[in-house]
Design an enzyme around this catalytic site. Structure first.
Site, short mmCIF file in Angstrom:
data_model
loop_
_atom_site.label_atom_id
_atom_site.label_comp_id
_atom_site.label_asym_id
_atom_site.label_seq_id
_atom_site.Cartn_x
_atom_site.Cartn_y
_atom_site.Cartn_z
N CYS A 2 -5.03 -64.15 -37.19
CA CYS A 2 -5.63 -62.96 -37.74
C CYS A 2 -7.32 -63.16 -38.49
CB CYS A 2 -4.80 -63.87 -38.83
SG CYS A 2 -4.81 -63.21 -40.39
N GLY B 175 -6.22 -57.66 -47.06
CA GLY B 175 -5.98 -57.56 -45.40
C GLY B 175 -4.70 -58.82 -44.78
N CYS B 176 -4.16 -58.73 -43.86
CA CYS B 176 -3.74 -59.85 -43.50
C CYS B 176 -3.42 -61.32 -44.29
CB CYS B 176 -3.52 -60.66 -42.13
SG CYS B 176 -3.37 -61.61 -41.05
N PHE B 177 -2.68 -61.59 -44.82
CA PHE B 177 -2.09 -62.67 -46.23
C PHE B 177 -2.03 -63.51 -45.18
CE2 PHE B 177 2.55 -60.97 -46.89
CZ PHE B 177 2.96 -61.74 -45.36
#
Length: 164
Positions: A160, A15-17
Site C-alpha cells: 500500500c 486512499g487505501c485505508f
C-alpha cells in the site's frame, strides 16, 4: 487512557485505508482506529462490493482520540501528510471513487476546523494543484472485514502506498 466519555471521533478517507490507519495509529493521543467505509448508498457493504465503485463508499479510517492529548487540528495535519489531496478518486496506483480524499465531520466544530485547514493547505503552496478533498457530514461507519484492521501492524506495509 482517558475516560470514554471524554473521547472524540474523527473520520478520514485518504486512499487505501491500510496505510492511512497506520499513520493515525502513530499519533500520541489516538486511542483506537478502525478501517471501514462511509459515504455510500449500500448498507453494510463488503470490501469486494466497495471495490466495484458502485456503492459510493470511500475507504475510511475512524479515529477515536483524546482531545486532551491531541487536537483535531493535529489529526488534520496527519491527514494532509498521509496522502496527495490533489488527485480526484485516486492515490498512487489505486484508482476509484473509494480512494477519494474526504473528511467526514461529526460536529459543526470539526467542519469549521476542516474547512479552515483545507483553505490553509490550499494557500500554503505545498501542493502545485488545487486540493480536491471533500468535506461531508459523517454518516454510518461500516467496519471493514477483520483482516483489514491494523493490516500494517499484522502484515507489514509493502502492498500500500502511503506518504509518511
Amino acid at each position: 487512557m482517558a475516560p470514554e466519555k471524554s473521547l472524540e471521533r474523527a473520520t478520514f478517507g485518504a486512499g487505501c485505508f491500510w496505510g492511512v490507519e497506520e499513520a493515525f495509529r502513530r499519533v500520541p493521543g489516538v486511542v483506537e482506529t478502525a478501517v471501514g467505509f462511509m459515504g455510500g448508498t449500500v448498507e453494510n457493504p463488503t470490501y469486494p462490493e466497495v471495490c466495484t465503485g458502485r456503492t459510493g463508499h470511500a475507504e475510511v479510517v475512524q479515529v477515536t482520540y483524546d482531545p486532551g492529548t491531541v487536537s483535531y487540528r493535529a489529526l488534520l495535519d496527519t491527514f494532509w501528510d498521509a496522502h496527495d489531496p490533489t488527485t480526484p478518486n485516486r492515490q498512487g496506483p489505486d484508482i476509484g471513487t473509494q480512494y477519494r480524499s474526504v473528511i467526514f465531520v461529526h460536529t459543526p466544530e470539526q467542519e469549521a476546523e476542516a474547512r479552515a485547514s483545507k483553505e490553509e493547505m490550499d494557500q500554503s503552496g505545498k501542493f502545485r494543484r488545487p486540493i480536491v478533498t471533500a468535506i461531508e457530514p459523517a454518516g454510518t461507519f461500516w467496519r471493514a472485514e477483520e483482516y483489514h484492521q491494523q493490516y500494517f501492524a499484522k502484515r507489514g506495509g509493502g502492498q500500500c502506498r502511503t506518504v509518511w
